[in-house]
Design a protein around this motif. Sequence first.
Motif, PDB file in Angstrom:
ATOM      1  N   GLU A  42       0.796  -1.232   0.000  1.00 22.08           N
ATOM      2  CA  GLU A  42       0.000   0.000   0.000  1.00 22.08           C
ATOM      3  C   GLU A  42       0.820   1.269   0.000  1.00 22.08           C
ATOM      4  O   GLU A  42       0.277   2.364  -0.203  1.00 22.08           O
ATOM      5  CB  GLU A  42      -0.955  -0.004   1.205  1.00 22.08           C
ATOM      6  N   SER A  43       2.137   1.172   0.262  1.00 25.69           N
ATOM      7  CA  SER A  43       2.901   2.425   0.377  1.00 25.69           C
ATOM      8  C   SER A  43       4.360   2.165   0.034  1.00 25.69           C
ATOM      9  O   SER A  43       4.826   1.017   0.028  1.00 25.69           O
ATOM     10  CB  SER A  43       2.809   2.947   1.814  1.00 25.69           C
ATOM     11  N   PHE A  45       6.679   2.806   1.943  1.00 29.54           N
ATOM     12  CA  PHE A  45       7.216   2.167   3.155  1.00 29.54           C
ATOM     13  C   PHE A  45       7.114   0.650   3.006  1.00 29.54           C
ATOM     14  O   PHE A  45       8.079  -0.089   3.187  1.00 29.54           O
ATOM     15  CB  PHE A  45       6.440   2.611   4.399  1.00 29.54           C
ATOM     16  N   ARG A  46       5.936   0.171   2.669  1.00 28.24           N
ATOM     17  CA  ARG A  46       5.692  -1.277   2.636  1.00 28.24           C
ATOM     18  C   ARG A  46       6.549  -1.942   1.566  1.00 28.24           C
ATOM     19  O   ARG A  46       7.142  -3.010   1.807  1.00 28.24           O
ATOM     20  CB  ARG A  46       4.209  -1.521   2.342  1.00 28.24           C
ATOM     21  N   ASP A 119       7.220  -4.734  12.263  1.00 23.41           N
ATOM     22  CA  ASP A 119       6.562  -3.459  11.975  1.00 23.41           C
ATOM     23  C   ASP A 119       5.395  -3.214  12.938  1.00 23.41           C
ATOM     24  O   ASP A 119       5.455  -2.308  13.770  1.00 23.41           O
ATOM     25  CB  ASP A 119       6.092  -3.414  10.509  1.00 23.41           C
ATOM     26  N   ARG A 120       4.347  -4.000  12.861  1.00 23.61           N
ATOM     27  CA  ARG A 120       3.165  -3.749  13.685  1.00 23.61           C
ATOM     28  C   ARG A 120       3.034  -4.835  14.761  1.00 23.61           C
ATOM     29  O   ARG A 120       3.791  -5.806  14.760  1.00 23.61           O
ATOM     30  CB  ARG A 120       1.909  -3.729  12.803  1.00 23.61           C
ATOM     31  N   PHE A 138       5.585   3.654  17.564  1.00 25.70           N
ATOM     32  CA  PHE A 138       4.634   4.535  16.878  1.00 25.70           C
ATOM     33  C   PHE A 138       4.113   5.643  17.790  1.00 25.70           C
ATOM     34  O   PHE A 138       3.833   6.757  17.343  1.00 25.70           O
ATOM     35  CB  PHE A 138       3.461   3.707  16.333  1.00 25.70           C
ATOM     36  N   PRO A 174       0.108   1.360  14.116  1.00 26.32           N
ATOM     37  CA  PRO A 174       0.579   2.724  13.851  1.00 26.32           C
ATOM     38  C   PRO A 174      -0.538   3.753  13.928  1.00 26.32           C
ATOM     39  O   PRO A 174      -0.343   4.862  14.417  1.00 26.32           O
ATOM     40  CB  PRO A 174       1.189   2.646  12.450  1.00 26.32           C
ATOM     41  N   ARG A 178       0.093   6.416  16.875  1.00 22.18           N
ATOM     42  CA  ARG A 178       0.460   7.752  16.389  1.00 22.18           C
ATOM     43  C   ARG A 178      -0.582   8.775  16.848  1.00 22.18           C
ATOM     44  O   ARG A 178      -0.255   9.869  17.298  1.00 22.18           O
ATOM     45  CB  ARG A 178       0.567   7.746  14.859  1.00 22.18           C
ATOM     46  N   PHE A 202      -4.016   4.594   5.085  1.00 22.22           N
ATOM     47  CA  PHE A 202      -2.620   4.626   4.602  1.00 22.22           C
ATOM     48  C   PHE A 202      -2.518   4.661   3.071  1.00 22.22           C
ATOM     49  O   PHE A 202      -1.430   4.475   2.533  1.00 22.22           O
ATOM     50  CB  PHE A 202      -1.825   3.414   5.110  1.00 22.22           C
ATOM     51  N   HIS A 228      -0.977  10.419   8.858  1.00 24.47           N
ATOM     52  CA  HIS A 228      -0.255   9.275   9.448  1.00 24.47           C
ATOM     53  C   HIS A 228       0.742   8.618   8.498  1.00 24.47           C
ATOM     54  O   HIS A 228       1.465   7.728   8.927  1.00 24.47           O
ATOM     55  CB  HIS A 228      -1.238   8.215   9.959  1.00 24.47           C
ATOM     56  N   ASP A 257       6.804   8.637   7.750  1.00 28.28           N
ATOM     57  CA  ASP A 257       7.480   7.591   6.973  1.00 28.28           C
ATOM     58  C   ASP A 257       8.852   8.097   6.535  1.00 28.28           C
ATOM     59  O   ASP A 257       9.861   7.600   7.001  1.00 28.28           O
ATOM     60  CB  ASP A 257       6.690   7.104   5.753  1.00 28.28           C
ATOM     61  N   CYS A 277       9.832   6.755   9.692  1.00 26.27           N
ATOM     62  CA  CYS A 277       9.395   5.407  10.093  1.00 26.27           C
ATOM     63  C   CYS A 277      10.119   4.471   9.132  1.00 26.27           C
ATOM     64  O   CYS A 277       9.667   4.240   8.020  1.00 26.27           O
ATOM     65  CB  CYS A 277       7.891   5.245   9.971  1.00 26.27           C
TER      66      CYS A 277
HETATM   67  C1  GZL Z   1       4.399   1.821   9.957  1.00 27.04           C
HETATM   68  C2  GZL Z   1       3.693   1.061   8.886  1.00 27.04           C
HETATM   69  C3  GZL Z   1       2.771   1.955   8.168  1.00 27.04           C
HETATM   70  C4  GZL Z   1       3.480   3.039   7.405  1.00 27.04           C
HETATM   71  C5  GZL Z   1       2.573   3.179   6.260  1.00 27.04           C
HETATM   72  O1  GZL Z   1       5.462   1.079  10.431  1.00 27.04           O
HETATM   73  O2  GZL Z   1       2.979  -0.002   9.458  1.00 27.04           O
HETATM   74  O3  GZL Z   1       2.066   1.170   7.252  1.00 27.04           O
HETATM   75  O4  GZL Z   1       3.634   4.226   8.132  1.00 27.04           O
HETATM   76  C6  GZL Z   1       2.259   1.729   5.965  1.00 27.04           C
HETATM   77  O5  GZL Z   1       3.136   3.812   5.154  1.00 27.04           O
HETATM   78  O6  GZL Z   1       1.143   1.618   5.199  1.00 27.04           O
END
Ligand code: GZL
Length: 323
Positions: A42-43, A45-46, A119-120, A138, A174, A178, A202, A228, A257, A277
């Motif tokens: 999705e991003s 980051f991912r 991550d989460r 976060f 997150p 956040r 996101f 976020h 991010d 992030c």
């Molecule tokens: C954070 C991550 C989040 C990012 C987003 O660690 O889980 O998920 O901040 C991503 O970009 O979608």
Amino acid sequence: MKGKICLLAVIALCCALLCGCRQEPRAEEPALVMGFSQLGSESSFRIGNTRDIEAQAQAYGVSLMMDDAKQKQENQIDAIRRFIAYRVDVIAFSPIVEEGWDNVLLEAKQAGIPVILVDRTIQTEISDLYVSQIGADFYQEGVLAAQYLLRKADALGKDRLRIVEITGTESSTPMRQRHEGFWDTLAGDPRMELLESVNGDFLRSRGAECMRYLLERYGDQIDVVFSHNDEMTMGALPEIEQAGYRPGQDMILISIDGGQEAIDILKAGRINCIVECTPMLGGLLMETALDIKAGKPVEGIIHPVERVFCDEDDLSALPPRGY
Ligand code: GZL
């Protein structure tokens, strides 16, 4: 004489056979086999997180089974069950939301397969469903975002800042932390006022939709946009400009991010602050997995070091972000 010739023939035959069936060198045995369920793409980051995990698996000699859940929890649960059936050494995953993991992680526990969260994290009443959680703090990211805003308010001499918030995926770590870190830090400051908090999941497209809605509803009242993640921020930017506002000047923009695209926009003055992030968690993951396999103790929670990039900084020497 005949006997000698036969013996020599037998010896020659044995040598030929031995040479002929020389053992091929064994392919390198992997250091361990890891099943990884990635929540989606999705991003930036991912995508950066997935690439880093794949690169680090190769660097550490880990055989990696990577599965893309395409933003669906049920796909992650199915993947974890496949990893259990395959009897991997370690299961790792980035849980898209915090709830709903007890059953499948109990199956992994009963199969004796250690689990690492990346991550989460998850919410559970059951202890030891996972060995370690590797990912950002976060809550602290929210605190850092708010601390920037407090400094900005002081610097601008503002006695009132009306804030809209575009949050990440509902019930994700997150998103929850956040939000809490940001508003806990602003609590008690009479200058800070929340106009509305809306969910952008996101996603860039949803960030644009949220910003369009917020502009239609609040327009000139909006002083600050707290988003976020960068994807939603970049979705919001053109909406802000099409409505006739200058992001970074008429509105303070705070994001999270720190991918290259967003950093470049920050350098151009259209975003005011980005809390880093980092998706580069692959090395920590492989080291932790190998320590677990070797029976070594590992930390329960491992946070990477993260920075804040903002319009107070000279970012000209910032190296390429890599995601
Ligand atoms: C954070 C991550 C989040 C990012 C987003 O660690 O889980 O998920 O901040 C991503 O970009 O979608």
